[in-house]
Design a protein around this motif. Structure first.
Motif, PDB file in Angstrom:
ATOM      1  N   ASP A  63       0.812  -1.225   0.000  1.00  0.00           N
ATOM      2  CA  ASP A  63       0.000   0.000   0.000  1.00  0.00           C
ATOM      3  C   ASP A  63       0.843   1.271   0.000  1.00  0.00           C
ATOM      4  OD1 ASP A  63      -2.271  -1.511  -0.029  1.00  0.00           O
ATOM      5  OD2 ASP A  63      -2.633  -1.373   2.125  1.00  0.00           O
ATOM      6  N   ASP A  64       1.993   1.238   0.674  1.00  0.00           N
ATOM      7  CA  ASP A  64       2.853   2.431   0.719  1.00  0.00           C
ATOM      8  C   ASP A  64       3.798   2.506  -0.475  1.00  0.00           C
ATOM      9  OD1 ASP A  64       4.668   0.444   1.278  1.00  0.00           O
ATOM     10  OD2 ASP A  64       5.349   1.297   3.166  1.00  0.00           O
ATOM     11  N   GLU A  65       3.565   1.666  -1.483  1.00  0.00           N
ATOM     12  CA  GLU A  65       4.326   1.607  -2.732  1.00  0.00           C
ATOM     13  C   GLU A  65       5.731   1.039  -2.577  1.00  0.00           C
ATOM     14  OE1 GLU A  65       4.151   5.272  -4.910  1.00  0.00           O
ATOM     15  OE2 GLU A  65       2.010   5.511  -4.531  1.00  0.00           O
ATOM     16  N   SER A  66       6.057   0.477  -1.417  1.00  0.00           N
ATOM     17  CA  SER A  66       7.327  -0.225  -1.285  1.00  0.00           C
ATOM     18  C   SER A  66       7.187  -1.583  -1.975  1.00  0.00           C
ATOM     19  CB  SER A  66       7.707  -0.382   0.189  1.00  0.00           C
ATOM     20  OG  SER A  66       6.702  -1.076   0.892  1.00  0.00           O
ATOM     21  N   LYS A  67       8.337  -2.191  -2.299  1.00  0.00           N
ATOM     22  CA  LYS A  67       8.322  -3.437  -3.069  1.00  0.00           C
ATOM     23  C   LYS A  67       9.010  -4.547  -2.294  1.00  0.00           C
ATOM     24  CE  LYS A  67       8.304  -0.937  -7.353  1.00  0.00           C
ATOM     25  NZ  LYS A  67       9.178  -0.057  -8.051  1.00  0.00           N
ATOM     26  N   GLY A  68       8.521  -5.746  -2.508  1.00  0.00           N
ATOM     27  CA  GLY A  68       9.104  -6.890  -1.831  1.00  0.00           C
ATOM     28  C   GLY A  68       8.740  -8.186  -2.511  1.00  0.00           C
ATOM     29  N   VAL A  69       8.986  -9.270  -1.790  1.00  0.00           N
ATOM     30  CA  VAL A  69       8.686 -10.607  -2.289  1.00  0.00           C
ATOM     31  C   VAL A  69       8.100 -11.401  -1.129  1.00  0.00           C
ATOM     32  CG1 VAL A  69      11.023 -11.468  -1.827  1.00  0.00           C
ATOM     33  CG2 VAL A  69       9.631 -12.572  -3.557  1.00  0.00           C
ATOM     34  N   LYS A  70       7.104 -12.234  -1.433  1.00  0.00           N
ATOM     35  CA  LYS A  70       6.495 -13.051  -0.383  1.00  0.00           C
ATOM     36  C   LYS A  70       7.483 -14.121   0.076  1.00  0.00           C
ATOM     37  CE  LYS A  70       1.860 -13.312  -0.102  1.00  0.00           C
ATOM     38  NZ  LYS A  70       0.577 -13.964  -0.303  1.00  0.00           N
ATOM     39  N   VAL A  71       7.389 -14.484   1.338  1.00  0.00           N
ATOM     40  CA  VAL A  71       8.245 -15.533   1.896  1.00  0.00           C
ATOM     41  C   VAL A  71       8.029 -16.837   1.134  1.00  0.00           C
ATOM     42  CG1 VAL A  71       8.741 -16.901   3.958  1.00  0.00           C
ATOM     43  CG2 VAL A  71       8.336 -14.439   4.171  1.00  0.00           C
ATOM     44  N   SER A  72       6.794 -17.122   0.760  1.00  0.00           N
ATOM     45  CA  SER A  72       6.514 -18.353   0.003  1.00  0.00           C
ATOM     46  C   SER A  72       7.279 -18.368  -1.324  1.00  0.00           C
ATOM     47  CB  SER A  72       5.014 -18.508  -0.251  1.00  0.00           C
ATOM     48  OG  SER A  72       4.508 -17.387  -0.942  1.00  0.00           O
ATOM     49  N   GLU A  73       7.375 -17.211  -1.986  1.00  0.00           N
ATOM     50  CA  GLU A  73       8.114 -17.115  -3.253  1.00  0.00           C
ATOM     51  C   GLU A  73       9.614 -17.324  -3.030  1.00  0.00           C
ATOM     52  OE1 GLU A  73       8.637 -17.118  -7.123  1.00  0.00           O
ATOM     53  OE2 GLU A  73       6.644 -16.820  -6.289  1.00  0.00           O
ATOM     54  N   LEU A  74      10.139 -16.757  -1.940  1.00  0.00           N
ATOM     55  CA  LEU A  74      11.551 -16.950  -1.593  1.00  0.00           C
ATOM     56  C   LEU A  74      11.840 -18.438  -1.410  1.00  0.00           C
ATOM     57  CD1 LEU A  74      14.378 -15.898  -0.487  1.00  0.00           C
ATOM     58  CD2 LEU A  74      13.297 -16.073   1.753  1.00  0.00           C
ATOM     59  N   LEU A  75      11.041 -19.109  -0.601  1.00  0.00           N
ATOM     60  CA  LEU A  75      11.275 -20.528  -0.330  1.00  0.00           C
ATOM     61  C   LEU A  75      11.155 -21.365  -1.602  1.00  0.00           C
ATOM     62  CD1 LEU A  75       9.349 -20.885   3.046  1.00  0.00           C
ATOM     63  CD2 LEU A  75      11.827 -20.780   2.712  1.00  0.00           C
ATOM     64  N   THR A 114      12.751  -2.677  -1.252  1.00  0.00           N
ATOM     65  CA  THR A 114      12.854  -1.386  -1.925  1.00  0.00           C
ATOM     66  C   THR A 114      11.775  -0.440  -1.396  1.00  0.00           C
ATOM     67  OG1 THR A 114      13.610  -2.529  -3.923  1.00  0.00           O
ATOM     68  CG2 THR A 114      12.922  -0.241  -4.178  1.00  0.00           C
ATOM     69  N   SER A 115      12.177   0.789  -1.049  1.00  0.00           N
ATOM     70  CA  SER A 115      11.213   1.779  -0.569  1.00  0.00           C
ATOM     71  C   SER A 115      10.411   2.334  -1.742  1.00  0.00           C
ATOM     72  CB  SER A 115      11.929   2.920   0.154  1.00  0.00           C
ATOM     73  OG  SER A 115      12.618   3.718  -0.781  1.00  0.00           O
ATOM     74  N   ARG A 116       9.408   3.129  -1.438  1.00  0.00           N
ATOM     75  CA  ARG A 116       8.568   3.706  -2.498  1.00  0.00           C
ATOM     76  C   ARG A 116       9.350   4.637  -3.404  1.00  0.00           C
ATOM     77  NH1 ARG A 116       6.973   8.844  -1.809  1.00  0.00           N
ATOM     78  NH2 ARG A 116       7.308   9.771   0.219  1.00  0.00           N
ATOM     79  N   THR A 117      10.477   5.179  -2.906  1.00  0.00           N
ATOM     80  CA  THR A 117      11.299   6.075  -3.713  1.00  0.00           C
ATOM     81  C   THR A 117      12.302   5.316  -4.578  1.00  0.00           C
ATOM     82  OG1 THR A 117      12.955   6.309  -1.971  1.00  0.00           O
ATOM     83  CG2 THR A 117      11.140   7.904  -1.977  1.00  0.00           C
ATOM     84  N   GLY A 118      12.358   3.992  -4.407  1.00  0.00           N
ATOM     85  CA  GLY A 118      13.304   3.185  -5.173  1.00  0.00           C
ATOM     86  C   GLY A 118      14.614   2.950  -4.461  1.00  0.00           C
ATOM     87  N   GLY A 119      14.790   3.548  -3.294  1.00  0.00           N
ATOM     88  CA  GLY A 119      16.019   3.392  -2.525  1.00  0.00           C
ATOM     89  C   GLY A 119      15.903   2.277  -1.495  1.00  0.00           C
TER      90      GLY A 119
END
Length: 160
Positions: A63-75, A114-119
Motif C-alpha cells: 500500500d505504501d508503494e514499497s516493493k518486496g517478495v512473499k516468503v513463500s516465493e523466496l522458499l 525497496t522503498s517507495r522512492t526506489g532506494g
C-alpha cells in the motif's frame, strides 16, 4: 602519527573511527539474507542477495508503494520448498528474533527490499511485514500483540 599512502582515503581524511562507521554502514545496506533449512538433523544454508530478491518472480507492491517478495516465493525460488508443512523463525541484525511462525502463515509474509522512492528500505536492508491477522506476536516492547513487523532481517531458519 602519519598515515601510510596505502591506507584508504576515508581513513586519511576522517580518521579510523569514521572509516569504520562508513564500512559498517555499507555492509549493512548490502548484507544478504541467510536462509537455513533444518531437516532430518541436517542444515542446508543458502545466501540470498538483495539483488536476487529484487529479481524474483511475482514481486509484491504494498500500500505504501514499497516493493518486496512473499516468503513463500523466496522458499519456492531458492530451494523449491513450499511453505506448507514448515515452521520459520526470523532473526534481525539487532538480535531480535520472532517466535516460531506456523506453516499456514509463514508464506504470507513480505520481505520488503525497496522503498517507495526506489532506494533502500528504512530499517533495512530487508524489512519483514505480515498482513493483519497473520503471524500475530507480542511486539518487541511486549505491550501488545500485532502482526509481525521486523526491521533489519538477516536470517530465516526453516524447519519441517
Amino acid at each position: 602519527m602519519a598515515s601510510s599512502y596505502a591506507e584508504p582515503l576515508a581513513t586519511v581524511l576522517l580518521g579510523a573511527s569514521a572509516a569504520w562507521l562508513i564500512y559498517r554502514a555499507r555492509r549493512r545496506v548490502n548484507r544478504p539474507l541467510e536462509l537455513h533449512l533444518h531437516k532430518d538433523g541436517c542444515v542446508r544454508r543458502h545466501t540470498v542477495s538483495i539483488t536476487a530478491l529484487k529479481q524474483m518472480p511475482h514481486p509484491v507492491v504494498l500500500d505504501d508503494e514499497s516493493k518486496g517478495v512473499k516468503v513463500s516465493e523466496l522458499l519456492h525460488s531458492v530451494v523449491g520448498l513450499e511453505a506448507e508443512g514448515t515452521t520459520g523463525i526470523f532473526y534481525a541484525s539487532d538480535g531480535v528474533k520472532s517466535l516460531p511462525i506456523p506453516a499456514n502463515e509463514l508464506g504470507e509474509g513480505v520481505l520488503i527490499h525497496t522503498s517507495r522512492t526506489g532506494g533502500p528500505v528504512r530499517g533495512g536492508p530487508i524489512r519483514l511485514r505480515y498482513p493483519p491477522g497473520k503471524a500475530v506476536q507480542p511486539s518487541p516492547c511486549g505491550k501488545e500483540t500485532v502482526p509481525l513487523s521486523l526491521k533489519g532481517v538477516v536470517k530465516l531458519c526453516v524447519s519441517g
